[in-house]
Motif scaffolding. Sequence first.
Motif, mmCIF file in Angstrom:
data_model
loop_
_atom_site.group_PDB
_atom_site.id
_atom_site.type_symbol
_atom_site.label_atom_id
_atom_site.label_comp_id
_atom_site.label_asym_id
_atom_site.label_seq_id
_atom_site.Cartn_x
_atom_site.Cartn_y
_atom_site.Cartn_z
ATOM 1 N N GLU A 40 0.861 -1.193 0.000
ATOM 2 C CA GLU A 40 0.000 0.000 0.000
ATOM 3 C C GLU A 40 0.893 1.237 0.000
ATOM 4 O O GLU A 40 1.785 1.364 0.845
ATOM 5 N N ASN A 42 -0.138 4.356 0.483
ATOM 6 C CA ASN A 42 -0.639 5.365 1.421
ATOM 7 C C ASN A 42 -0.462 4.947 2.879
ATOM 8 O O ASN A 42 -0.323 3.758 3.184
ATOM 9 N N PRO A 43 -0.519 5.904 3.802
ATOM 10 C CA PRO A 43 -0.448 5.592 5.234
ATOM 11 C C PRO A 43 -1.707 4.848 5.707
ATOM 12 O O PRO A 43 -2.745 4.887 5.039
ATOM 13 N N THR A 46 -5.396 6.564 5.969
ATOM 14 C CA THR A 46 -6.187 6.946 4.802
ATOM 15 C C THR A 46 -7.337 5.954 4.597
ATOM 16 O O THR A 46 -7.356 4.871 5.179
ATOM 17 N N GLY A 49 -5.887 2.845 3.290
ATOM 18 C CA GLY A 49 -5.237 2.099 4.365
ATOM 19 C C GLY A 49 -6.227 1.381 5.256
ATOM 20 O O GLY A 49 -6.013 0.217 5.644
ATOM 21 N N PHE A 73 2.641 -0.446 4.564
ATOM 22 C CA PHE A 73 2.074 0.852 4.190
ATOM 23 C C PHE A 73 3.134 1.828 3.695
ATOM 24 O O PHE A 73 4.332 1.571 3.726
ATOM 25 N N SER A 74 2.631 3.000 3.280
ATOM 26 C CA SER A 74 3.441 4.201 3.002
ATOM 27 C C SER A 74 4.553 3.990 1.982
ATOM 28 O O SER A 74 5.612 4.596 2.063
ATOM 29 N N ASP A 79 6.834 2.661 -4.935
ATOM 30 C CA ASP A 79 5.701 3.485 -5.346
ATOM 31 C C ASP A 79 4.748 2.643 -6.192
ATOM 32 O O ASP A 79 5.013 1.476 -6.494
ATOM 33 N N ALA A 205 5.918 9.953 -4.310
ATOM 34 C CA ALA A 205 6.805 10.147 -3.155
ATOM 35 C C ALA A 205 7.542 11.488 -3.212
ATOM 36 O O ALA A 205 7.967 12.010 -2.181
ATOM 37 N N ASN A 225 -6.281 11.363 1.021
ATOM 38 C CA ASN A 225 -4.848 11.313 0.717
ATOM 39 C C ASN A 225 -4.203 12.687 0.828
ATOM 40 O O ASN A 225 -3.032 12.807 1.200
ATOM 41 N N ALA A 228 -3.671 13.093 4.652
ATOM 42 C CA ALA A 228 -2.763 12.096 5.236
ATOM 43 C C ALA A 228 -1.322 12.285 4.783
ATOM 44 O O ALA A 228 -0.384 11.977 5.519
ATOM 45 N N ASN A 229 -1.140 12.817 3.571
ATOM 46 C CA ASN A 229 0.215 13.031 3.055
ATOM 47 C C ASN A 229 0.706 14.459 3.283
ATOM 48 O O ASN A 229 1.721 14.871 2.727
#
Length: 337
Positions: A40, A42-43, A46, A49, A73-74, A79, A205, A225, A228-229
Motif C-alpha cells: 500500500e 498510502n499511510p 487513509t 489504508g 504501508f506508506s 511506489d 513520493a 490522501n 494524510a500526506n
Amino acid sequence: MTAKKTISLLISTTLLFTFFSCNKKSATTQEKEITLVMAEVNPPETLAGKTDLAFKEKVEELSGGKIKIDLQFSGILGDNSTVRKLITQPNSTIHIARQSTAGFVALGCKSYALLSIPFTFSSREHFWKFAQSKTAKKLLQEPRERGLNCIGLFYGEEGFRHLFSTKKINGVKDLEGLTMRVTNDAALQAIAKNLKMNQTQINFADLYGALTTGQVDVADQPLSNYLANHFDEVAKNIILDGHQLGIMETFITTEIWDSLSEKQQNILLESGRYASEYCRKISEEEENKILKQIEAAGVSVVKVNDIGPWQEALSDFIKETSSGDMDLYKEILSYAH
C-alpha cells in the motif's frame, strides 16, 4: 487365488492408497499456514489504508490465522508504478496490492480507461451500483485476459479526486499556465492539457517536495490522501471539481491465486466483499470529516456550482476515449439510474 486376481487386487489396493494419500496431501496443503505480502502506497489512516486493514483482519479471522497478510504501508515496498510492475511479472515478491485502476490502462487493460474518463461517475451511489454488478466482476478478470500476472479481487474508492494548488483557484480560468503533476494516466494528462496547464510527471513520493520548491503548482488527490500526506502544509488551496472518482482495485498475482485451494480462494473473496462494503460505508463520512478539518486548518476550499465549463473543456477527450467501447461505456453510465 489366480495370478490374474492377485495382480488385480494389488492394482486396486495401490489406487486406493494413492487416492487417500493425495486427499490427505491436499488437506494438509489447505491447512498449511501461508503469508501473503501486500503493498500500500498510502499511510494506514487513509481510506485506502483502512480498507486494506479491514481486508487483512477479515482474512486472518476467517482462516483462523492460517492465512496471514503482511501489509506494508506508506510505499515501503515501492511506489505505485514499481509495485504494479512487480505484480504483473512472474515470481513477484509482492503477492497482493491495492492499486488505482487507471494505472493498468497503459498495460493494456482498455476497459479500465472507461472508468477513468472524467465525470463518468455522477455520485458514489452510481459507482457502488456498478461495483456490485456483473459488469464490474467481469472487469476484475481483465488483467489476466491481457496476459498480465494478476487478477482483481475487489473494488473500493477513495472519494472524488479534486485539484489542489499552491495558488488560489476559483475556477477553470485560474488554472491556465500553471504546472500540474501528472502520471502516465491519459485522463490526467488530458485534464492538464485541456485546462491549459503545463504538465510534468512526478513520482508520488516526490510530490510534497515538488510543491514546496515550485516545480509543481497543481496536483490532484482524494481529500483523504491530501490530508494524510500533509499536502495541506504546502498547497493550501482546493477546488472541489470532482473530476474523477478515485477507484481502487485490490489485485493478487495469478501464481498465488492458482496455488490456493478453493477454500482459501473463497476466504479471500469473502474478505474482499467485506472490505469493499466497509469502504462504501465509511467513504463519504470520512470525506466530510476531513473537509471540516482542513477548512478549520485554514485551507481555502472552493465549491464548484457549475461543472459545465469543466465538462466542456474535456468533451473531446471524453468522446474519443469512450468511442473505443461505447456499449460498455453506456452500460457503466446506466448504473447511475
